[in-house]
Design an enzyme around this catalytic site. Structure first.
Site, PDB file in Angstrom:
ATOM      1  N   LYS A 139      18.701  52.746  12.582  1.00 28.73           N
ATOM      2  CA  LYS A 139      20.048  53.331  12.575  1.00 28.73           C
ATOM      3  C   LYS A 139      20.478  53.655  13.993  1.00 28.73           C
ATOM      4  O   LYS A 139      19.675  54.139  14.804  1.00 28.73           O
ATOM      5  CB  LYS A 139      20.050  54.587  11.704  1.00 28.73           C
ATOM      6  CG  LYS A 139      21.418  55.231  11.482  1.00 28.73           C
ATOM      7  CD  LYS A 139      21.273  56.435  10.552  1.00 28.73           C
ATOM      8  CE  LYS A 139      22.587  57.132  10.287  1.00 28.73           C
ATOM      9  NZ  LYS A 139      22.411  58.327   9.409  1.00 28.73           N
ATOM     10  N   SER A 197      25.088  58.608   5.528  1.00 29.28           N
ATOM     11  CA  SER A 197      25.617  57.921   6.694  1.00 29.28           C
ATOM     12  C   SER A 197      24.804  56.709   7.133  1.00 29.28           C
ATOM     13  O   SER A 197      25.231  55.961   8.020  1.00 29.28           O
ATOM     14  CB  SER A 197      25.705  58.909   7.870  1.00 29.28           C
ATOM     15  OG  SER A 197      24.425  59.438   8.188  1.00 29.28           O
ATOM     16  N   SER A 222      21.786  61.435   3.661  1.00 30.18           N
ATOM     17  CA  SER A 222      22.157  60.196   4.340  1.00 30.18           C
ATOM     18  C   SER A 222      21.160  59.057   4.255  1.00 30.18           C
ATOM     19  O   SER A 222      21.477  57.932   4.626  1.00 30.18           O
ATOM     20  CB  SER A 222      22.482  60.477   5.808  1.00 30.18           C
ATOM     21  OG  SER A 222      23.708  61.151   5.917  1.00 30.18           O
TER      22      SER A 222
END
Length: 508
Positions: free
Chosen positions: A107, A184, A208
């Site tokens: 990420k 996210s 997330s």
């Protein structure tokens, strides 16, 4: 003379066995790739170790698929040259390790010293941290090959991954490109679900890793955080673009629980979690987590629950009284106050010069995130913070502790999200959604409802696949446990997944 197996040989064999993997032939691996879904992480590593495929071929296949699926917007930075160079080094025998040659994704809020770390926001688009985050570094040293940095909700302040920054764009769900993948960590989830890689890293503040796992038919772990220190399973302090030092954690994501357990074992330096027998295990079923569900989510998760009961799981129908109300006293006061100090601390620790918190706030592109930072810059929750962190959060933790203790529970079971993936909203970034055709409700509040309380309490949670709706959308089932029970949760997850199965590949 028989050669004595090296420690590395033994570790590779144990990883493959723990994951339930049989050694694939080159033909089987090629078939898996032709079907657009790679083998499990353990199978890929074992095939490379046995020289039935090369690290270069595995990495090249992942990069080619990423390029073919650019419309998913799963990546912010594709590390094509760097990944192929790393794979070549492994094939030449210059680098070994328990993950040697395994393509993974990271990420783009997790620090990488040889790639930018943007946090999905314009002010940090070209930011170059001085060193790697510890979790990422451990995977790298184990031989994993990072093929790229994945897209995300801007600054991780949301759960849709509808990033409106010009260099990012909204991440699309591989099962239906008109819908969100969750966030996210939506880019990591989309890359895994689409068969680009078998696993990777996300981060979790309020859901997330688990929300995108649920909405894409993948698996996501939020490791224990507790009160920090030894209770924190992963320690990446100051090396991840932050929201809240109290709540943030890196978390592994994968196509299967075994993939997640493998990454967890490398990051923690511990033995890979083994399957836990389900018979006699006691799982709490809190009614408040099971209320107001989308009809398809309710049908699928209750069917999954019934299968677990048939396998001998004891389902304890006891609610957690007052939990959501107590959580509300903690959530925003912590998440919207701590960035004021945590983001500048991150910039200093990462040696990212010439950028301030004010610079970041001024250039935010997504309306929902800009609104959140308006509250942060005004310190709207400053007056409530000390009470939230010193009184209300401990009270929330005591509610969980009492629930586990008084009911003799091994975990809590509930739908990860109360509805499947809603449509992408490219106007507001977060926007609104409808449950069962009802009036529009805030997407953020709706999808984070079941994951946020455990996040604030610092307990671990694992989301895994429960089933597919008639419209072809995945649904997730989560199991939470007490602080420090991560390995047990993964073991339960391995056994639950054996009963419920894994998500079918998307038709892309």
């Amino acid at each position: 003379m028989t050669e004595t197996p090296s420690r590395r040989d033994v570790l590779i064999s144990s990883i493959a066995a723990a994951a339930g993997a049989t050694m694939p032939s080159l033909g089987q691996v090629r078939f898996a790739m032709a079907q657009s879904i790679p083998s499990s992480a353990a199978e890929i590593v074992a095939a490379i170790r046995a020289r039935k495929m090369t690290a270069t071929s595995a990495v090249k296949a992942a990069i080619e698929r990423a390029e073919q699926l650019q419309d998913l917007n799963a990546f912010i930075f594709l590390n094509k040259d760097g990944a192929l160079a790393a794979a070549a080094q492994i094939d030449e025998g210059g680098k070994t390790g328990p993950l040697a040659g395994l393509p993974i994704v990271i990420k783009d809020n997790i620090n990488t010293a040889d790639m930018p770390t943007s946090g999905g926001t314009p002010a940090l688009q070209n930011a170059q941290p001085a060193r790697n985050a510890p979790s990422m570094e451990r995977l790298f040293k184990a031989g994993a090959v990072i093929i790229g940095k994945t897209n995300m909700h801007e600054l991780a302040f949301g759960i849709t991954s509808t990033n409106l920054s010009s260099f990012a764009g909204p991440v699309r769900n591989p099962y239906d490109r008109t819908r969100i993948p969750g966030g996210s960590s939506g880019g990591t989830a989309a890359a895994i679900a689409a068969g680009i890689v078998s696993c990777g890293l996300g981060s979790d503040t309020g859901g997330s890793t688990r929300i995108p796992a649920a909405l894409t038919g993948t698996v996501g772990l939020r490791p224990s955080v507790g009160n920090g220190g030894r209770e924190r399973r992963y320690n990446d302090a100051d090396m991840v673009v932050p929201i809240s030092h109290t709540r943030d954690t890196v978390g592994p994501m994968g196509r299967t629980v075994a993939d997640v357990a493998l990454l967890d074992s490398v990051i923690t330096g511990t033995r890979m979690a083994a399957a836990e027998p389900l018979r006699g295990k006691r799982l709490g079923i809190p009614a408040s987590f099971w209320s107001g569900l989308d009809r398809d989510v309710e049908a699928l998760t209750k069917a999954a629950r019934a299968k677990l009961a048939e396998a001998g799981v004891v389902l304890v129908d006891v609610d957690v009284a007052g939990l959501f109300e107590q959580n509300a006293k903690v959530s925003f006061p912590v998440a919207l106050h701590e960035p004021i100090a945590d983001i500048p601390a991150y910039l200093r620790a990462s040696q990212i010069d010439g950028i301030t918190l004010a610079d970041i706030a001024a250039k935010i592109a997504s309306p929902d995130v800009k609104g959140a930072f308006g509250a942060i810059m005004a310190d709207a929750f400053g007056a409530a913070y000390q009470d939230a962190i010193s009184v209300q959060r401990p009270a929330l933790q005591k509610i969980y502790e009492a629930y586990f203790r008084d009911n003799n529970l091994d975990g809590i079971l509930f739908p990860t999200t109360i509805a499947p993936a809603p449509p992408v909203d490219t106007v507001k970034g977060s926007g609104e959604m409808s449950v069962n055709g009802g009036a529009p409700v805030p997407t953020f509040d709706t999808l984070i409802r079941n994951t946020d309380p455990g996040s604030n309490a610092g307990i671990p949670g694992l989301s895994l696949f429960a089933g597919m709706t008639p419209d072809g959308l995945p649904v997730g089932l989560e199991i939470d446990g007490p602080v420090g029970s991560d390995a047990k949760l993964l073991g339960l997850g391995l056994s639950i997944e054996a009963i419920l199965g894994s998500a079918p590949p998307p038709k892309i």
